[in-house]
Write a protein that holds these residues in place. Structure first.
Motif, short mmCIF file in Angstrom:
data_model
loop_
_atom_site.label_atom_id
_atom_site.label_comp_id
_atom_site.label_asym_id
_atom_site.label_seq_id
_atom_site.Cartn_x
_atom_site.Cartn_y
_atom_site.Cartn_z
N THR A 217 0.87 -1.18 0.00
CA THR A 217 0.00 0.00 0.00
C THR A 217 0.90 1.23 0.00
OG1 THR A 217 -0.03 0.09 2.39
CG2 THR A 217 -1.79 -1.15 1.36
N SER A 218 0.40 2.32 -0.54
CA SER A 218 1.31 3.44 -0.74
C SER A 218 1.62 4.19 0.55
CB SER A 218 0.80 4.38 -1.84
OG SER A 218 -0.59 4.52 -1.75
N GLY A 219 1.12 3.70 1.66
CA GLY A 219 1.57 4.25 2.94
C GLY A 219 1.08 5.64 3.23
N THR A 220 -0.11 5.99 2.68
CA THR A 220 -0.71 7.27 3.03
C THR A 220 -0.91 7.30 4.54
OG1 THR A 220 -1.92 6.99 0.97
CG2 THR A 220 -2.50 8.89 2.29
N SER B 7 -9.39 8.54 -5.99
CA SER B 7 -9.98 9.49 -5.06
C SER B 7 -11.27 9.98 -5.72
CB SER B 7 -9.03 10.62 -4.68
OG SER B 7 -8.36 11.09 -5.80
N ALA B 8 -12.08 10.70 -4.97
CA ALA B 8 -13.42 11.05 -5.46
C ALA B 8 -13.33 11.93 -6.71
CB ALA B 8 -14.19 11.76 -4.37
N HIS C 4 -17.13 6.40 -12.57
CA HIS C 4 -16.48 6.43 -11.27
C HIS C 4 -16.31 5.00 -10.74
CE1 HIS C 4 -16.59 9.02 -7.35
NE2 HIS C 4 -15.38 8.74 -7.74
N TRP D 249 -14.48 2.73 -7.25
CA TRP D 249 -13.82 2.81 -5.95
C TRP D 249 -13.05 1.51 -5.70
CZ3 TRP D 249 -14.56 -0.82 -2.13
CH2 TRP D 249 -13.84 -0.60 -0.93
N MET E 247 -9.17 -0.14 -3.49
CA MET E 247 -7.92 0.11 -2.77
C MET E 247 -7.00 -1.09 -2.99
SD MET E 247 -9.82 -0.25 0.90
CE MET E 247 -8.43 0.19 1.92
N GLN F 13 -19.92 6.41 -5.71
CA GLN F 13 -18.78 5.51 -6.00
C GLN F 13 -19.25 4.28 -6.76
OE1 GLN F 13 -18.59 7.71 -3.61
NE2 GLN F 13 -16.53 8.46 -3.98
N THR G 120 -12.15 -0.75 5.58
CA THR G 120 -11.53 0.03 4.50
C THR G 120 -11.01 1.38 4.97
OG1 THR G 120 -13.60 1.12 3.92
CG2 THR G 120 -13.13 -0.99 2.84
P1 ADP Z 1 -3.51 4.56 -0.22
O1 ADP Z 1 -4.41 4.02 0.85
O2 ADP Z 1 -2.09 4.56 0.17
O3 ADP Z 1 -3.96 5.88 -0.80
P2 ADP Z 1 -4.76 3.00 -2.27
O4 ADP Z 1 -4.42 3.32 -3.64
O5 ADP Z 1 -4.99 1.60 -1.90
O6 ADP Z 1 -3.59 3.54 -1.41
O7 ADP Z 1 -6.00 3.91 -1.89
C1 ADP Z 1 -7.27 3.43 -1.59
C2 ADP Z 1 -8.12 4.56 -1.09
O8 ADP Z 1 -8.35 5.53 -2.10
C3 ADP Z 1 -9.50 4.14 -0.68
O9 ADP Z 1 -9.50 3.57 0.59
C4 ADP Z 1 -10.27 5.46 -0.75
O10 ADP Z 1 -10.07 6.24 0.40
C5 ADP Z 1 -9.62 6.14 -1.91
N1 ADP Z 1 -10.46 5.99 -3.11
C6 ADP Z 1 -10.30 5.12 -4.10
N2 ADP Z 1 -11.24 5.29 -5.05
C7 ADP Z 1 -12.04 6.29 -4.63
C8 ADP Z 1 -13.21 6.94 -5.15
N3 ADP Z 1 -13.74 6.61 -6.32
N4 ADP Z 1 -13.76 7.92 -4.42
C9 ADP Z 1 -13.24 8.30 -3.24
N5 ADP Z 1 -12.15 7.74 -2.71
C10 ADP Z 1 -11.55 6.75 -3.38
#
Ligand code: ADP
Length: 560
Positions: free
Chosen positions: A199-202, A318-319, A337, A339, A341, A369, A432
């Motif tokens: 995971t990208s470690g946010t 992201s959104a 769109h 969603w 991870m 989403q 999540t």
């Molecule tokens: P990181 O957690 O390091 O950012 P990921 O790429 O696994 O790495 O990110 C997943 C996160 O990105 C989700 O848990 C969510 O918060 C966000 N995300 C992914 N797609 C969407 C979306 N369509 N709308 C809003 N948030 C999203």
């Protein structure tokens, strides 16, 4: 009663064979920046993957069940590794080239990578890290690049008694048989590891997710379903989402399975070359995070190009701001769109609206989403852990489970997988960290990440909602809202805003603009115009950095 059906494992080997034979004529087009792009048929790519598997085994001693790392852009060679490494029984470990060097080092050491396949253009990134990567014994260089720094680092390693061998990708695979049947692909357990991704470690240390053959196979089938990306061999998909980020959303394997041709941008990810490659190669589909689509929009607004070949675009990570979706509608490009991870492979939802609606009725569904496929079960957990109804109003943390959802993280060589309690419920569902509501018809609307929600006087304010409302202002290029401490309310929103070139809109006007759209008590009183929103390694708003900048007094904040 036992079933009477055959028990044939679901493996990447099947995907490789299917793509290179049945879909042998489909194409992988890799952008080269200047002149003709590189074009290879799936038959050729599969042949080269077969050569790569043999070379890795015969020359580098990869006998299976070990990670083989890639530090690469999206291109044909990376796809070859995507196919060869899992099919030969090893585990492809994609390295995110945008991570801070210290994190890359941590990840390579944690996975104990012995082999790294690297693009020549990325040698200046890899070479200086080599002294800190004691497990690495082989480096395979694909494509041209300056080798000076690598040669020096390799010489130093030899001197220190821990030599590293460097191979040129093309020389390594040359002259080896290409037919699928010339390699004795192992019989694999479909539950064994095929690829891994940290995971990208946010949030905190990176954590390794190991995808199985079975999860990749089932996820590929889902990606290909009409309710998800719905691609066939008539499509050309522009794979912008990096292969080093959650397996490029599963597109390479899904596309190879069904013969979807792929347009790979390599390192040319800036808006101008992207616009050029779309106009010239006319992809029918593309996938990328909102930041990419924002950049491309500014580019084609300044210098128009024809994007209309892209009938469908998958946007996620992201959104998607409503203003962005509306702008692309006007250009004749429909954003869909999605969603997901790292832990969900990543496809969790896609937002195709239900049948029978007018365009106006479809709009809120398109912004949500999306809904869950059968392979992803979902539930919402309230603050005390109680499960919430799907009424479109009760907001809770989203939890999911399914055959392509992680059930644990990689513990390291020889170590047991681990399941942190904040990431997995006691009954094994993935937590999540995303907060939202689910409607009675199963559509998910995320309001925030749990850690980004603004808790103001016992009420929650959605940072995403404020950002979307701000980005709808014609002078606003980007907006990121974070929670900051407040004596009276506990937390209040801080709006950081990037204005479009030449714009000089004042805070009072922005506040006024929000007042019509957002409940009054949610409108921020702290404002800061910034040159750019800090981004993570995969192009998401890095709110951790904004919060730190605020705490350290680095932002010029106006209160009104
Ligand atoms: P990181 O957690 O390091 O950012 P990921 O790429 O696994 O790495 O990110 C997943 C996160 O990105 C989700 O848990 C969510 O918060 C966000 N995300 C992914 N797609 C969407 C979306 N369509 N709308 C809003 N948030 C999203």
């Amino acid at each position: 009663m036992l079933s009477t059906m055959q028990d044939v494992p679901l493996t990447v080997t099947r995907i490789l064979h299917q793509g290179m034979t049945i879909h042998g004529a489909s194409q992988v087009v890799t952008w080269t920046g200047e002149g003709e792009p590189q074009r290879r048929s799936f038959a050729e790519v599969g042949g080269r993957a077969t050569q790569l598997a043999r070379a890795l085994r015969d020359e580098l001693g990869v006998t299976g069940d070990e990670p083989v790392a890639s530090l690469m852009w999206n291109n044909s060679e990376h796809l070859e590794a995507y196919l060869a490494v899992p099919a030969m029984g090893a585990v492809l470990h994609t390295l995110n080239l945008r991570l801070p060097p210290a994190q890359l080092v941590w990840i390579v050491n944690h996975a104990a990578d012995r082999v790294v396949i690297v693009n020549g253009s990325l040698l200046p990134l890899l070479a200086p890290l080599l002294p800190q990567l004691p497990t690495v014994e082989h480096i395979v260089v694909a494509g041209a690049g300056d080798r000076t720094a690598l040669d020096e680092a390799v010489a130093a390693r030899t001197e220190s008694g821990a030599p590293v061998r460097v191979h040129a990708y093309e020389e390594l695979i040359a002259g080896r048989p290409t037919a699928f049947g010339t390699f004795d692909w192992p019989e694999l357990d479909e539950r064994s590891g095929a690829a891994m991704c940290y995971t990208s470690g946010t949030t905190g240390d990176p954590k390794g997710v190991v995808f199985s053959h079975r999860s990749i196979y089932l996820h590929s089938m889902q990606v290909n379903m009409a309710e998800s990306m719905g691609l066939t061999d008539r499509d050309l998909s522009l794979v912008v989402v990096p292969q080093f980020h959650v397996m490029a959303w599963g597109l390479p394997h899904a596309a190879f399975m069904t013969g979807v041709s792929m347009l790979m941008p390599d390192r040319f990810l800036q808006p101008a070359p992207l616009a050029d490659m779309i106009e010239r190669e006319r992809p029918t589909h593309a996938a990328a995070v909102p930041t990419i689509w924002q950049g491309l929009l500014a580019e084609v607004t300044a210098r128009p190009r024809d994007l209309t070949s892209m009938a469908r675009v998958t946007i996620g990570g992201s959104a998607c701001p409503p203003s962005l979706m509306a702008a692309y509608d006007k250009l004749g490009v429909r954003l869909c769109h999605a969603w997901g991870m790292t832990e969900t492979s990543p496809l969790g939802t896609t937002s195709n609206p239900p049948a029978g609606l007018t365009a106006e009725e479809e709009w809120p569904y398109r912004l949500s989403q999306g809904r869950f496929p059968a392979g992803v079960e979902a539930r919402l957990a309230g603050p005390g852990g109680d499960l919430l109804p799907w009424d479109g109003e009760s907001a809770g943390e989203l939890e999911v489970r399914g055959p392509w959802i992680a059930g644990a993280y990689y513990g390291g060589a020889g170590a047991e997988p681990f399941r942190p309690a904040d990431k997995f419920s006691e009954d094994g569902w993935l937590r999540t960290g995303d907060v939202g509501v689910i409607g009675p018809d199963g559509y998910l609307t995320l309001t925030d990440r749990a850690k980004d929600v603004i808790k103001s006087g016992g009420e929650w304010i959605s940072s995403v909602e404020l950002e979307n409302a701000l980005m709808a202002h014609p002078d606003v290029a980007e907006a990121a809202v974070v929670a900051v401490p407040d004596d009276k309310w506990g937390e209040r929103p801080l709006a950081t805003v990037v204005l479009k070139d030449g714009a000089s809109t004042g805070y009072a006007e922005l506040k006024e603009f929000l007042a019509g759209k957002i409940a009054k008590w949610q409108v921020p009183e702290r404002w800061s115009v910034v040159p750019a929103v800090p981004k993570t390694s995969v192009g998401k708003f890095d709110k951790k950095v904004i919060r730190r900048q605020y705490a350290d007094g680095e932002l010029d904040v106006t209160r009104l």
